[in-house]
Every structure is written in structure tokens, then in C-alpha cells.
Write an enzyme that holds these catalytic residues in place. Structure first.
Site, PDB file in Angstrom:
ATOM      1  N   HIS A  37       7.336   0.617  -2.783  1.00  0.00           N
ATOM      2  CA  HIS A  37       5.973   1.461  -1.779  1.00  0.00           C
ATOM      3  C   HIS A  37       6.301   1.201  -0.369  1.00  0.00           C
ATOM      4  O   HIS A  37       5.416   1.965   0.332  1.00  0.00           O
ATOM      5  CB  HIS A  37       4.920   1.193  -2.518  1.00  0.00           C
ATOM      6  CG  HIS A  37       4.804   1.654  -3.822  1.00  0.00           C
ATOM      7  ND1 HIS A  37       3.751   2.430  -4.440  1.00  0.00           N
ATOM      8  CD2 HIS A  37       5.210   1.027  -4.920  1.00  0.00           C
ATOM      9  CE1 HIS A  37       3.931   2.586  -5.609  1.00  0.00           C
ATOM     10  NE2 HIS A  37       4.720   1.755  -6.059  1.00  0.00           N
TER      11      HIS A  37
ATOM     12  N   ASP B 178       4.761   2.864   8.058  1.00  0.00           N
ATOM     13  CA  ASP B 178       4.032   2.978   6.736  1.00  0.00           C
ATOM     14  C   ASP B 178       4.957   3.506   5.835  1.00  0.00           C
ATOM     15  O   ASP B 178       5.879   4.583   6.133  1.00  0.00           O
ATOM     16  CB  ASP B 178       2.746   4.249   6.867  1.00  0.00           C
ATOM     17  CG  ASP B 178       1.585   3.713   5.880  1.00  0.00           C
ATOM     18  OD1 ASP B 178       1.741   2.906   5.049  1.00  0.00           O
ATOM     19  OD2 ASP B 178       0.556   3.910   6.518  1.00  0.00           O
TER      20      ASP B 178
HETATM   21  C1  GDG Z   1       1.065   1.345  -0.038  1.00  0.00           C
HETATM   22  C2  GDG Z   1       1.949   1.594   1.329  1.00  0.00           C
HETATM   23  C3  GDG Z   1       1.996   4.138   0.046  1.00  0.00           C
HETATM   24  C4  GDG Z   1      -8.243   3.380   1.584  1.00  0.00           C
HETATM   25  N1  GDG Z   1      -9.832   2.924   1.996  1.00  0.00           N
HETATM   26  C5  GDG Z   1     -10.465   3.195   1.200  1.00  0.00           C
HETATM   27  C6  GDG Z   1      -9.588   3.804   0.028  1.00  0.00           C
HETATM   28  N2  GDG Z   1      -8.621   3.794   0.437  1.00  0.00           N
HETATM   29  C7  GDG Z   1      -7.437   4.451  -0.448  1.00  0.00           C
HETATM   30  C8  GDG Z   1      -7.061   5.985   0.260  1.00  0.00           C
HETATM   31  C9  GDG Z   1      -5.619   5.676  -0.220  1.00  0.00           C
HETATM   32  C10 GDG Z   1      -5.349   4.270  -0.486  1.00  0.00           C
HETATM   33  O1  GDG Z   1      -6.374   3.575  -0.589  1.00  0.00           O
HETATM   34  C11 GDG Z   1      -4.545   3.805   0.789  1.00  0.00           C
HETATM   35  O2  GDG Z   1      -3.136   4.194   0.556  1.00  0.00           O
HETATM   36  P1  GDG Z   1      -1.897   4.282   1.798  1.00  0.00           P
HETATM   37  O3  GDG Z   1      -0.972   5.169   1.335  1.00  0.00           O
HETATM   38  O4  GDG Z   1      -2.749   4.905   2.903  1.00  0.00           O
HETATM   39  O5  GDG Z   1      -1.849   2.857   2.017  1.00  0.00           O
HETATM   40  P2  GDG Z   1      -1.369   1.426   1.322  1.00  0.00           P
HETATM   41  O6  GDG Z   1      -2.776   0.846   0.852  1.00  0.00           O
HETATM   42  O7  GDG Z   1      -0.968   0.404   2.573  1.00  0.00           O
HETATM   43  O8  GDG Z   1      -0.452   1.759   0.352  1.00  0.00           O
HETATM   44  C12 GDG Z   1       1.782   3.012   1.426  1.00  0.00           C
HETATM   45  C13 GDG Z   1       1.318   3.580  -0.778  1.00  0.00           C
HETATM   46  O9  GDG Z   1       1.453   2.268  -1.071  1.00  0.00           O
HETATM   47  C14 GDG Z   1       1.696   4.464  -2.052  1.00  0.00           C
HETATM   48  O10 GDG Z   1       2.940   4.222  -2.335  1.00  0.00           O
HETATM   49  O11 GDG Z   1       1.627   5.408   0.842  1.00  0.00           O
HETATM   50  O12 GDG Z   1       2.633   3.496   2.513  1.00  0.00           O
HETATM   51  O13 GDG Z   1       1.670   0.864   2.284  1.00  0.00           O
HETATM   52  O14 GDG Z   1      -5.571   6.374  -1.494  1.00  0.00           O
HETATM   53  O15 GDG Z   1      -7.873   6.788  -0.069  1.00  0.00           O
HETATM   54  N3  GDG Z   1     -10.215   4.071  -1.094  1.00  0.00           N
HETATM   55  C15 GDG Z   1     -11.662   3.938  -0.989  1.00  0.00           C
HETATM   56  N4  GDG Z   1     -12.225   3.408  -0.334  1.00  0.00           N
HETATM   57  C16 GDG Z   1     -11.825   2.948   0.826  1.00  0.00           C
HETATM   58  O16 GDG Z   1     -12.595   2.525   1.619  1.00  0.00           O
HETATM   59  N5  GDG Z   1     -12.364   4.327  -2.392  1.00  0.00           N
END
Ligand code: GDG
Length: 472
Positions: free
Chosen positions: A160, A368
Site C-alpha cells: 500500500h 504517498d
Molecule cells: C495507506 C497509504 C494508500 C483520515 N482521517 C480520518 C479518516 N481518514 C481516512 C480517509 C481515508 C483514509 O483514512 C486515509 O487513506 P489515505 O490513502 O489518505 O492514507 P493512509 O492512511 O496513509 O493509507 C496510502 C492507502 O493506504 C490505501 O492503499 O492510499 O497511500 O499510505 O479513507 O478518509 N477517516 C475518519 N476520520 C478521520 O479523521 N473517519
């Protein structure tokens, strides 16, 4: 259809909305195959006064047709495997932050020990025709450990996070062992073509692997298939959340509260890879350079708490707090605070309304794997009056989302100009950019990702030749 077995560090109940991301993605196929999901329980067992903690106790629950099985870790294992090697070495190096890596020699043994423990506990639950899908950097050597116990099932792996170029990867103690362990899989998937190309350069130059064409490589007496499988979101599920009562209510509330101002939004785990201080500096630069934006734009930044037991995360928290404080102190007025910063997790059902009420999203990571927030923001927009996505060129998502305003987050002035441009963008341009972007994320959604990976895995049986191929 063979049963799907998913293994990841943490797991979630796929029936719950709050689960988000991976859980939603895998729910269908886990349900349809009566699948099993295995991972760490999140529980740490302390050593008792008399000696070592009892490691690896299993907990099993049934979530509809899906069986969830978790195991506990001892404090010592957790500290070396999770805090140490996974989040103190692999996470920073894979995000190009060699300066933040803590190369303690003891971590790798703990990392291997936990992967062996996962393999030992999982093996008795496996059936011969299971398809196994292992996720992320915590579990790279798991297939090798399962093979060492005699498992011959089809096993796929999805990373990921980014895979850096060979010379950065080579800074990881045990990098050759890790890459060798990837050859125990039948299929290895990456988020982007860039990450996939780094894998190809590494195996060619460092492991002298033979290129068999069509993404297949031979080395260490094994063949493996590799490719890019950019993860998507469930666009329909997210749009439905935006239109559900709670989503609408949040949207109305934000619109009322900010009726005189344009909203900008950032939603990130509080992590140094997300570029939050750089983002705040760019926002400050914009306020400085374009005084007409004073009193007319407010940035809501949600930074949800994350990995608070890793020290680099405390430093980023203090830096961010101090930047937000100084921006509000220098530019704020009695009736206007430029930044509203929250170090808190917001309920998932409220995010779509917040996104939809925002004119601009700032998604500006320094590095990312993909970044799902960028896609969630697009899915939540009103197509007739959509907001603008300002996206870092260093997010995996930038390979797909070419019609976003792409920025280099290290270039503070350039990013400030892009934020200003986004705030001023005429409605026709916003609509046409959004139209292309939404059709991309609909076409390459999470079901496309899941089916694409599993179809490729079903066809990608590795060949094993002769002598034992892996000595860890
Ligand atoms: C890893 C990789 C890759 C965030 N704050 C809150 C919240 N979130 C949710 C978002 C989104 C998720 O968390 C974050 O996903 P990301 O993709 O932005 O980043 P990572 O957590 O670092 O994830 C990344 C991912 O895996 C999938 O393969 O895209 O590059 O680093 O869904 O909405 N959700 C809630 N409250 C928050 O305050 N409920």
C-alpha cells in the site's frame, strides 16, 4: 470459487461503515467466498511477573459469512515488529525519509519472529485450494514463512505504500532479504507504475533477475509476477454517504457556518509523509501574497491521531500546532480564523458532507502510495458546482488524476499560487476538470482494483524449480 484468505496487520469488521477503505473493498469477495481475515488483534500482552508473556492467543469472531481471526502480540514483539522495523524503518525509508529511520539492529529479528508467528498460527486454518492475499509492509516475508512450512497455495501481496528506487531501498538493513522474500509470492502488486518500475530496476540490478516478459521475473529458483494495481475507492458507497441524512446535515451545517467564505479542506492521518507543515506554509504564503483572500477563505485541517508511540510523530504534531497558531495569530481577525485545525478523528459519515461543502481540497503529501482522500473528495462533489483538487505530484494518485491542479509541495510559492488559482477557478473549468476526474475514479474504483488483482493472481501461478529457493 476458492475461499479468499486476507492477511493484514489490522483488520476491521467489513459490515461496519466506520471500517472504510480496505474493509469495504474486500467485503464482497470475502462474503461471497465465506472468507477468512487474519491479523493482529491490536492487543499487547505484557510479560507476567514470573517470565515471558504468552504470545499469540487467537480470537475468533464471525461477521456474517466472514470469519475474523486475530492474535495478540507480546510487548517485546510489538515494539520490534510494529514500532521498530515496520514504522521506524520501512515506513520512513519507503517514503524517502532516510533521516527519520531508526536502524536499530534488533528490530529485524522481531519483525521476522512475528511473521513466523503469523505463519504458524495461520497454517492450521488454511485449506489446500485457498487463495491468500497478504497486505502491506508489515508482512512482506509472510509468504516465505508459509512456504517454509510447506504451504503451496496461490499467494498474492499488495504494497500500500511506495517502493522507493533501488539506492534508497538499499539503505534498509535486510533489503536483499526482503526483496528475496517477495519471490515467495505468485503475484506482487504496487500502487503505481513508478513503484513497479523501482521494483523492476531493483531485481534487475541487485538480484540479477531474468526478465521473462509480461511482468514476470525469475530469480532465487522462483518466478514471480509483478504489476501496478492502483487502489480506488467505492465511489457509489461514498456518494451514498454524501446523500445520506448525516452527510446532508453536515453539508448544510458547513454551508451555513461558512456562507460568507470559501472553505478549503485537508483530511490526513497526522503523519510526516502527508506534508502538513509544507501545506501550512503554502497557505500562509498565499495569505501573504494575495491579501484579498483575507477574511474570505478558511482552511479546515483534520489531522487524525496516528502512531503516537513513534517519536517522529510527536515532532510533527508540535511543528503543525505552532504553524497553525502563528498563522491565526498573524492573520486572524476578531471574526475570522484562517485555520481551523483539529487533532481528532472525525466520524466517517461526516466526511462526505465536509468535502462537498469545500471549494478546495489540499492533498499535498511529500510522498504517498496512493492517497484515498483525493478520490473521496472528488466522489463527494456536486457535479454542477464541484470543488477543486490541489494534488501533490508525489502522491500515487497523481499518475491517474491528471486534471487535478498538480503541485510540488516542496515549492511553497508554487503551491500557494495553485491554491489561489483553485479558489478563483471559474465554474466551467471546475466542472470540466471534475467530469474527467470523476469518470477516472469511477472506472478505476475499488472493485476494479480488487477484481483485477485477484483475476491476475488466479492466473499467475509461479514456477518453482529445483533447489530450495529461499534461505531467510
Ligand atoms: C495507506 C497509504 C494508500 C483520515 N482521517 C480520518 C479518516 N481518514 C481516512 C480517509 C481515508 C483514509 O483514512 C486515509 O487513506 P489515505 O490513502 O489518505 O492514507 P493512509 O492512511 O496513509 O493509507 C496510502 C492507502 O493506504 C490505501 O492503499 O492510499 O497511500 O499510505 O479513507 O478518509 N477517516 C475518519 N476520520 C478521520 O479523521 N473517519
Amino acid at each position: 470459487m476458492p475461499r479468499l484468505v486476507v492477511v493484514s496487520n489490522r483488520l476491521a469488521d467489513p459490515r461496519k461503515t466506520a471500517a472504510g477503505g480496505l474493509a469495504v473493498a474486500l467485503a464482497d469477495v470475502l462474503n461471497n467466498t465465506g472468507g477468512l481475515w487474519f491479523g493482529w488483534s491490536g492487543k499487547i500482552v505484557e510479560a507476567s511477573a514470573g517470565g515471558k508473556a504468552g504470545e499469540g492467543e487467537l480470537h475468533s469472531t464471525q461477521a456474517g459469512a466472514v470469519k475474523l481471526v486475530t492474535l495478540d502480540l507480546s510487548r517485546e514483539d510489538h515494539d520490534a515488529y510494529y514500532v521498530g522495523y515496520s514504522n521506524g524503518v520501512l515506513w520512513p525509508v519507503c517514503h524517502y525519509r532516510l533521516d527519520l529511520a531508526d536502524f536499530d539492529a534488533g528490530y529485524i529479528a522481531g519483525y521476522r519472529r512475528v511473521n513466523q508467528l503469523f505463519a504458524r498460527k495461520l497454517k492450521p486454518m488454511l485449506r489446500e485450494d485457498d487463495i491468500i492475499w497478504i497486505h502491506d509492509y508489515h508482512l512482506i516475508p509472510l509468504a516465505a514463512e508459509l512456504r517454509a512450512l510447506g504451504c503451496s497455495q496461490r499467494i498474492g501481496f499488495f504494497l500500500h505504500i511506495p517502493l522507493p528506487p533501488p539506492l534508497i531501498l538499499a539503505a534498509i538493513p535486510g533489503h536483499d532479504w526482503l526483496i528475496r522474500a517477495l519471490f515467495a509470492y505468485d503475484l506482487v502488486g504496487f500502487q503505481s507504475e513508478a513503484d513497479h518500475s523501482h521494483f523492476c530496476s531493483y531485481v534487475q540490478t541487485e538480484a540479477h533477475a531474468q526478465n521473462l516478459g509480461e511482468g514476470r521475473w525469475r530469480a532465487f529458483n522462483r518466478t514471480v509476477q509483478a504489476g501496478a494495481f492502483p487502489i480506488g475507492i467505492d465511489v457509489e458507497e461514498f456518494t451514498a454517504l454524501a446523500e445520506a441524512p448525516e452527510g446532508r446535515e453536515m453539508y448544510e451545517r458547513m454551508r451555513r457556518e461558512y456562507s460568507r467564505r470559501k472553505l478549503l479542506v485537508g483530511v490526513d492521518r497526522l503523519d510526516y509523509s502527508k506534508g502538513l507543515p509544507h501545506r501550512m506554509r503554502a497557505f500562509r504564503e498565499m495569505l501573504q501574497k494575495y491579501p484579498e483572500t483575507h477574511n474570505s477563505a478558511t482552511l479546515i485541517q483534520i489531522a487524525s491521531p496516528s502512531r503516537e508511540d513513534v517519536s517522529a510523530y510527536n515532532d510533527i504534531l508540535h511543528e503543525l500546532e505552532s504553524l497553525c497558531g502563528s498563522i491565526n495569530g498573524n492573520f486572524g481577525e476578531l471574526d475570522w480564523m484562517p485555520v481551523r485545525y483539529m487533532h481528532r478523528t472525525v466520524a466517517r459519515t461526516r466526511l462526505p458532507g465536509l468535502y462537498r461543502a469545500s471549494r478546495v481540497a489540499l492533498v499535498t503529501p511529500l510522498r504517498d502510495g496512493m492517497n484515498l482522500v483525493a478520490k473521496e473528495f472528488l466522489a463527494a462533489q456536486d457535479p454542477q458546482d464541484p470543488g477543486v483538487l490541489v494534488l501533490s505530484r508525489f502522491a500515487g494518485a497523481a499518475e491517474q488524476l491528471r486534471e487535478a491542479l498538480l503541485v510540488n509541495p516542496y515549492d511553497i510559492e508554487g503551491t500557494a499560487n495553485a491554491i489561489h488559482l483553485a479558489l478563483q477557478m471559474p465554474i466551467e473549468e471546475r466542472r470540466s476538470r471534475h467530469q474527467s476526474l470523476i469518470s477516472t475514479i469511477k472506472e478505476y474504483d475499488v472493485h476494479w482494483w480488487c477484481d483485477g488483482f485477484l483475476d491476475t493472481l488466479a492466473k499467475a501461478k509461479a514456477e518453482e524449480t529445483g533447489t530450495p529457493w529461499l534461505r531467510l
